[in-house]
Design an enzyme around this catalytic site. Structure first.
Site, PDB file in Angstrom:
ATOM      1  N   LYS A   1      21.839  43.998   6.992  1.00  0.00           N
ATOM      2  CA  LYS A   1      22.507  43.625   5.667  1.00  0.00           C
ATOM      3  C   LYS A   1      23.571  42.625   6.067  1.00  0.00           C
ATOM      4  O   LYS A   1      23.938  41.543   5.389  1.00  0.00           O
ATOM      5  CB  LYS A   1      22.787  44.548   4.909  1.00  0.00           C
ATOM      6  CG  LYS A   1      21.861  45.607   4.301  1.00  0.00           C
ATOM      7  CD  LYS A   1      20.657  45.117   3.775  1.00  0.00           C
ATOM      8  CE  LYS A   1      19.973  46.082   3.018  1.00  0.00           C
ATOM      9  NZ  LYS A   1      19.211  46.815   3.771  1.00  0.00           N
TER      10      LYS A   1
HETATM   11  C1  LIG Z   1      17.976  47.593   3.547  1.00  0.00           C
HETATM   12  C2  LIG Z   1      17.063  48.159   5.086  1.00  0.00           C
HETATM   13  C3  LIG Z   1      15.824  48.237   4.869  1.00  0.00           C
HETATM   14  C4  LIG Z   1      14.705  47.547   4.094  1.00  0.00           C
HETATM   15  O1  LIG Z   1      15.120  46.133   4.003  1.00  0.00           O
HETATM   16  P1  LIG Z   1      14.414  45.217   2.469  1.00  0.00           P
HETATM   17  O2  LIG Z   1      14.799  44.045   2.860  1.00  0.00           O
HETATM   18  O3  LIG Z   1      15.196  46.123   1.448  1.00  0.00           O
HETATM   19  O4  LIG Z   1      12.907  45.749   2.462  1.00  0.00           O
HETATM   20  C5  LIG Z   1      15.402  48.640   6.151  1.00  0.00           C
HETATM   21  N1  LIG Z   1      16.285  49.109   7.255  1.00  0.00           N
HETATM   22  C6  LIG Z   1      17.510  49.208   6.890  1.00  0.00           C
HETATM   23  C7  LIG Z   1      18.312  49.712   8.189  1.00  0.00           C
HETATM   24  C8  LIG Z   1      18.005  48.617   5.976  1.00  0.00           C
HETATM   25  O5  LIG Z   1      19.245  48.637   5.664  1.00  0.00           O
END
Ligand SMILES: *Cc1c(COP(=O)(O)O)cnc(C)c1O
Length: 498
Positions: free
Chosen positions: A113
């Protein structure tokens, strides 16, 4: 050339990129999408020699056309700096013969993120200036664990902004919770809700759609925006690392010119994999997009049957950031496969809010052939972590392991020998308990924090600063509320004088 954005539920509504970033969600509940997906206007030969920042600029300038070169470069330089613990920003780790882990967790909060949320606050404040916004911007965020901290880190003490994060009380890891509850900053609020991520996400969506509340807050000088991946300002920066990864494989002579690769993505809200799909549409030679789910395998079922059905039990897994039954960003793909039909999209999404399901037509299903889907059970995930550790010494986090498992399963089943990039979405430190227990059952009895030190011994990877920071930080947020009281919580935070 200017690129405008329209709502997936109303093609008539056209706004600029900066306005779309400020709004987050369209007033009709739709998501903003570019009127046309741009095609890369720089060659792979040029991209091969670019830094991460240069690649990000080359990609983002084609989406965010109302930002000047100076504005965009300034945002990029402020985002991808020393907050990342490597100059490469998103390094590729080659593990085994033909799998490359694209490590997206080298930012401040050690999850992918950070790739988008370290730039979003800069895009947003720039957008506010460009559009002469005088209101204070209130970022409302629902999190399955990682977005919350990354958004808090990005928006803490940003002038002209406040941020409120809602997370599911029993739905995040110990480290994730501590990262959020110890967040400093005079403009931040963190609240644990009694419910799961979907409850948090629909609560936030309802607040966005509440026109009366919007009016009331407008009078007090506030307007809402979103740091969730429904915001186009989250999605666009994510396209960059797929372009970067391909160019680096080429530069390192791991692949030949024009050679297709597959990409496997551990998927929750469908943001990350959609960014990979956008990269493919921009011209990056990507073959299959492999969508990997945990036991909440609503997307696996959707790709297999054409029916999206959220009516099922919500499973708490060891990959909590993927514990999601309503994958918001899928709406952007649905819109594309309807042939950009806003009415059809609205109708299908209405089914999801109403009965909790919808079914696409056969014609639409045909347009999904770029995607493959699979899922990993809890045992599969743990087995994958142990197996890769024993074979190579490389330690995966639980989310990445879901994708690595599905990637291997797809390869075995299909015989597709193309090289695969696995999006590595979190540091194993963030999920130390599950990761260590997968490696050896003896760790089950140890407490979460003690395991962090143990993980260092096992993986040989230094403890990230983000972990050191929480070891003795003070808990500053203890607020909790019921899922149907989120609006009151928001109002209380905004109306109090501080
Ligand atoms: C948010 C997240 C995901 C999923 O990603 P999306 O874009 O919501 O599909 C997978 N792994 C981790 C560690 C995340 O923080």
């Amino acid at each position: 050339m200017s690129l405008y954005y329209k709502s997936t539920r109303n093609s008539e509504l056209k706004i600029s990129a900066s306005e779309a970033i400020l709004k987050g969600l369209a007033p009709d509940g739709g998501l903003f999408v570019p009127e046309k997906l741009p095609v890369l206007d720089v060659s792979m030969a040029a991209l091969k020699n670019m830094t991460y920042q240069e690649t990000a600029y080359a990609v983002m300038k084609q989406f965010l056309t109302d930002f000047t070169e100076e504005e965009l470069k300034d945002c990029i330089d402020k985002a991808y700096d020393g907050k990342f613990d490597t100059e490469e920003i998103a390094p590729l780790a080659k593990v085994g013969g033909d799998t490359y882990f694209l490590e997206l967790f080298h930012g401040a909060t050690i999850a992918f993120k950070d790739m988008a949320l370290s730039i979003l606050p800069h895009l947003m404040t720039t957008a506010a200036k460009k559009n002469h916004v005088e209101n204070e911007i209130v970022i409302l965020t629902a999190t399955s664990g990682d977005t919350g901290k990354a958004a808090l880190a990005g928006f803490a003490d940003v002038e002209g902004a406040r941020i409120i994060v809602f997370y599911p009380k029993n739905g995040v890891s110990k480290v994730q919770e501590l990262q959020m509850t110890t967040q400093k900053g005079s403009n931040v609020e963190v609240c644990a809700i009694h419910g799961n991520f979907d409850d948090a996400q629909s609560g936030v969506k309802a607040i966005f759609e509440d026109q009366e509340l919007a009016k009331e807050l407008e009078e007090k000088g506030y307007q809402f925006s979103s740091a969730n991946s429904i915001n186009i300002g989250r999605l666009v920066p994510q396209v960059a690392y797929y372009v970067y990864a391909y160019a680096k494989l080429l530069a390192n002579e791991e692949i030949g010119e024009g050679e297709e690769i597959n990409v496997a993505v551990p998927t929750g809200n469908f943001g990350n994999i959609l960014a990979a799909y956008y990269a493919k549409r921009m011209g990056v030679p990507i073959g299959k997009l492999i969508c990997a789910s945990n036991e909440n395998k609503v997307l696996f079922d959707f790709f297999g049957t054409g029916t999206y059905d959220r009516n099922r039990g919500f499973v708490l897994t060891s990959s909590p950031s993927m514990d999601i039954l309503v994958s918001s960003n899928l709406e952007r793909l649905i819109y594309l496969i309807t042939g950009e039909d806003d009415r059809k999209t609205k109708e299908l999404m209405g089914g999801l809010t109403g009965d909790g399901n919808y079914t696409i037509t056969e014609e639409m299903a045909k347009k999904l052939s770029d995607f493959e889907a699979g899922f990993a059970t809890e045992e599969d995930t743990a087995e994958c972590i142990r197996h890769i550790y024993e074979e190579t010494g490389y330690v995966l986090d639980t989310h990445t392991a879901v994708a690595a498992y599905v990637c291997r399963q797809y390869r075995d089943k299909s015989g597709d020998g193309r090289k695969c990039v696995v999006a590595s979405t979190a540091s194993p430190y963030k999920f130390a308990k599950s990761v260590m227990t997968a490696i050896d059952g003896k760790y089950k009895a140890m407490d979460d924090l003690a395991l962090l030190r143990e993980l260092k011994t096992v993986s040989g990877v230094e403890m990230p600063q983000a972990i050191k920071d929480i070891l003795d930080a003070k808990v500053l947020h203890t607020l909790e509320c019921d899922a149907d009281k989120m609006k009151e919580t928001v109002k209380a935070f905004l109306m109090c004088e501080n």
